[in-house]
Design a protein around this motif. Structure first.
Motif, PDB file in Angstrom:
ATOM      1  N   TYR A 167     -10.929   1.101 -13.986  1.00 54.03           N
ATOM      2  CA  TYR A 167     -12.000   0.640 -13.101  1.00 54.03           C
ATOM      3  C   TYR A 167     -11.767  -0.792 -12.622  1.00 54.03           C
ATOM      4  O   TYR A 167     -12.080  -1.132 -11.481  1.00 54.03           O
ATOM      5  N   VAL A 168     -11.209  -1.638 -13.482  1.00 51.37           N
ATOM      6  CA  VAL A 168     -10.897  -3.014 -13.071  1.00 51.37           C
ATOM      7  C   VAL A 168      -9.837  -3.008 -11.981  1.00 51.37           C
ATOM      8  O   VAL A 168      -9.961  -3.691 -10.958  1.00 51.37           O
ATOM      9  N   ILE A 169      -8.781  -2.230 -12.183  1.00 50.51           N
ATOM     10  CA  ILE A 169      -7.717  -2.139 -11.176  1.00 50.51           C
ATOM     11  C   ILE A 169      -8.276  -1.565  -9.869  1.00 50.51           C
ATOM     12  O   ILE A 169      -7.981  -2.057  -8.777  1.00 50.51           O
ATOM     13  N   ALA A 170      -9.105  -0.534  -9.989  1.00 49.11           N
ATOM     14  CA  ALA A 170      -9.690   0.069  -8.790  1.00 49.11           C
ATOM     15  C   ALA A 170     -10.536  -0.955  -8.030  1.00 49.11           C
ATOM     16  O   ALA A 170     -10.535  -0.982  -6.790  1.00 49.11           O
ATOM     17  N   TYR A 171     -11.253  -1.817  -8.756  1.00 46.59           N
ATOM     18  CA  TYR A 171     -12.057  -2.839  -8.082  1.00 46.59           C
ATOM     19  C   TYR A 171     -11.162  -3.864  -7.381  1.00 46.59           C
ATOM     20  O   TYR A 171     -11.423  -4.254  -6.234  1.00 46.59           O
ATOM     21  N   LEU A 173      -8.337  -3.369  -6.152  1.00 45.65           N
ATOM     22  CA  LEU A 173      -7.669  -2.716  -5.019  1.00 45.65           C
ATOM     23  C   LEU A 173      -8.666  -1.991  -4.106  1.00 45.65           C
ATOM     24  O   LEU A 173      -8.276  -1.150  -3.299  1.00 45.65           O
ATOM     25  N   ARG A 174      -9.932  -2.348  -4.189  1.00 40.16           N
ATOM     26  CA  ARG A 174     -10.983  -1.586  -3.515  1.00 40.16           C
ATOM     27  C   ARG A 174     -10.850  -1.537  -1.996  1.00 40.16           C
ATOM     28  O   ARG A 174     -11.369  -0.631  -1.348  1.00 40.16           O
ATOM     29  N   LYS A 175     -10.141  -2.492  -1.406  1.00 38.06           N
ATOM     30  CA  LYS A 175     -10.000  -2.509   0.049  1.00 38.06           C
ATOM     31  C   LYS A 175      -8.754  -1.778   0.533  1.00 38.06           C
ATOM     32  O   LYS A 175      -8.523  -1.668   1.730  1.00 38.06           O
ATOM     33  N   GLU A 176      -7.958  -1.268  -0.408  1.00 39.39           N
ATOM     34  CA  GLU A 176      -6.802  -0.470  -0.020  1.00 39.39           C
ATOM     35  C   GLU A 176      -7.253   0.904   0.464  1.00 39.39           C
ATOM     36  O   GLU A 176      -8.210   1.483  -0.074  1.00 39.39           O
ATOM     37  N   THR A 177      -6.574   1.436   1.457  1.00 41.68           N
ATOM     38  CA  THR A 177      -6.902   2.772   1.939  1.00 41.68           C
ATOM     39  C   THR A 177      -6.241   3.852   1.076  1.00 41.68           C
ATOM     40  O   THR A 177      -6.756   4.957   0.957  1.00 41.68           O
ATOM     41  N   GLU A 178      -5.112   3.506   0.466  1.00 45.15           N
ATOM     42  CA  GLU A 178      -4.414   4.475  -0.390  1.00 45.15           C
ATOM     43  C   GLU A 178      -5.154   4.626  -1.710  1.00 45.15           C
ATOM     44  O   GLU A 178      -5.561   3.644  -2.328  1.00 45.15           O
ATOM     45  N   ARG A 179      -5.328   5.848  -2.155  1.00 44.62           N
ATOM     46  CA  ARG A 179      -5.942   6.129  -3.440  1.00 44.62           C
ATOM     47  C   ARG A 179      -4.879   6.696  -4.359  1.00 44.62           C
ATOM     48  O   ARG A 179      -4.246   7.696  -4.050  1.00 44.62           O
ATOM     49  N   ARG A 180      -4.671   6.040  -5.484  1.00 42.98           N
ATOM     50  CA  ARG A 180      -3.566   6.412  -6.370  1.00 42.98           C
ATOM     51  C   ARG A 180      -4.085   6.767  -7.759  1.00 42.98           C
ATOM     52  O   ARG A 180      -5.169   6.343  -8.165  1.00 42.98           O
ATOM     53  N   GLU A 181      -3.277   7.514  -8.478  1.00 42.00           N
ATOM     54  CA  GLU A 181      -3.566   7.779  -9.885  1.00 42.00           C
ATOM     55  C   GLU A 181      -3.252   6.516 -10.677  1.00 42.00           C
ATOM     56  O   GLU A 181      -2.199   5.910 -10.505  1.00 42.00           O
ATOM     57  N   ILE A 182      -4.175   6.114 -11.534  1.00 40.01           N
ATOM     58  CA  ILE A 182      -3.988   4.897 -12.332  1.00 40.01           C
ATOM     59  C   ILE A 182      -3.885   5.299 -13.801  1.00 40.01           C
ATOM     60  O   ILE A 182      -4.815   5.866 -14.366  1.00 40.01           O
ATOM     61  N   ILE A 183      -2.742   5.023 -14.399  1.00 41.10           N
ATOM     62  CA  ILE A 183      -2.508   5.300 -15.812  1.00 41.10           C
ATOM     63  C   ILE A 183      -1.925   4.046 -16.451  1.00 41.10           C
ATOM     64  O   ILE A 183      -0.965   3.472 -15.937  1.00 41.10           O
ATOM     65  N   VAL A 184      -2.520   3.599 -17.542  1.00 44.99           N
ATOM     66  CA  VAL A 184      -1.967   2.449 -18.263  1.00 44.99           C
ATOM     67  C   VAL A 184      -1.787   2.832 -19.726  1.00 44.99           C
ATOM     68  O   VAL A 184      -2.732   3.230 -20.389  1.00 44.99           O
TER      69      VAL A 184
END
Length: 230
Positions: A167-171, A173-184
């Motif tokens: 959720y932190v990474i998604a925030y 990158l919130r203005k990016e148009t690309e939606r990616r899978e985030i795995i850490v």
């Protein structure tokens, strides 16, 4: 500026594939070694601050990073931030995913199809997590701005958990148009370039565990990697 997002080292529950959530499980011996390797991998990166979850597995990982810096003659502040706690997984915590599937089959299967939109039974809702991640980032940015350390070349570390870091990474990158899978994964490093004035973020790299040998990596099953609740 740059944010380096670091996931805590391994715990016994990671190995046992138990959902940790808010349960306060410490690092195990392998997790300490992972954290040490991650801290070493960060040696060449100037940091102006470290923020970490208050849960012990993340706080221990952050302290290893801070102590390594201090031994190198650097003064660096570590702030424990409650907003960076792991996702609350409610009734699933302390259970393996197989146990969760048996006890809560409908919720579990909806969650495996789309973890971002299905709340674990009795757990924290997506809207709450999105707000909490935003609050954490804005608190850190304000602190960095107030201290004059939010410039283009400044960098800070965030040490937390697999769930909330999504959720932190998604925030960021919130203005990016690309939606990616985030795995850490455990002891991984993710780097985001972030402009606090415009709220624009750019992913530089994600989930780097090249500092760990194959034997030092926490074993994962590919079909469960993003569903661990850790």
């Amino acid at each position: 500026m740059f944010f380096y997002l670091l996931r805590h080292g391994q715990t016994d529950w990671n190995i046992q594939k138990k959902v940790q959530g808010r349960t306060d499980i410490p690092l195990n011996g392998a997790g300490i070694r992972q954290a040490e390797k991650m801290a070493e991998a960060m040696d060449g990166i100037p940091l102006c601050g470290i923020w970490a979850s208050t849960l012990v597995r993340a706080a221990e990982t952050a302290e290893i990073l801070q102590k390594r810096r201090e031994k190198r003659g650097e003064e660096i502040r570590l702030v424990l931030l409650p907003e960076l706690k792991e996702v609350a997984f409610g009734d699933w915590e302390g259970k393996t995913l197989k146990e969760v599937e048996k006890l809560f089959p409908e919720d579990y299967h909806r969650w495996t199809e789309n973890p971002a939109f299905q709340t674990p039974t009795g757990g924290e809702k997506r809207e709450e997590l999105t707000k909490r991640a935003a609050d954490a980032v804005e608190k850190m940015v304000k602190s960095l701005k107030d201290s004059g350390k939010a410039g283009k070349k400044d960098a800070a570390a965030i040490v937390a958990h697999g769930g909330i870091l999504v959720y932190v990474i998604a925030y960021l990158l919130r203005k990016e148009t690309e939606r990616r899978e985030i795995i850490v994964e455990n002891a991984s490093i993710t780097k985001v370039e972030y402009d606090p004035e415009t709220g624009t973020g750019r992913l530089v790299f994600m989930n780097d565990i090249s500092h760990l040998s194959q034997d030092e990596r926490t074993p994962w099953k590919a079909d469960l990697r993003k569903k661990e609740g850790e």
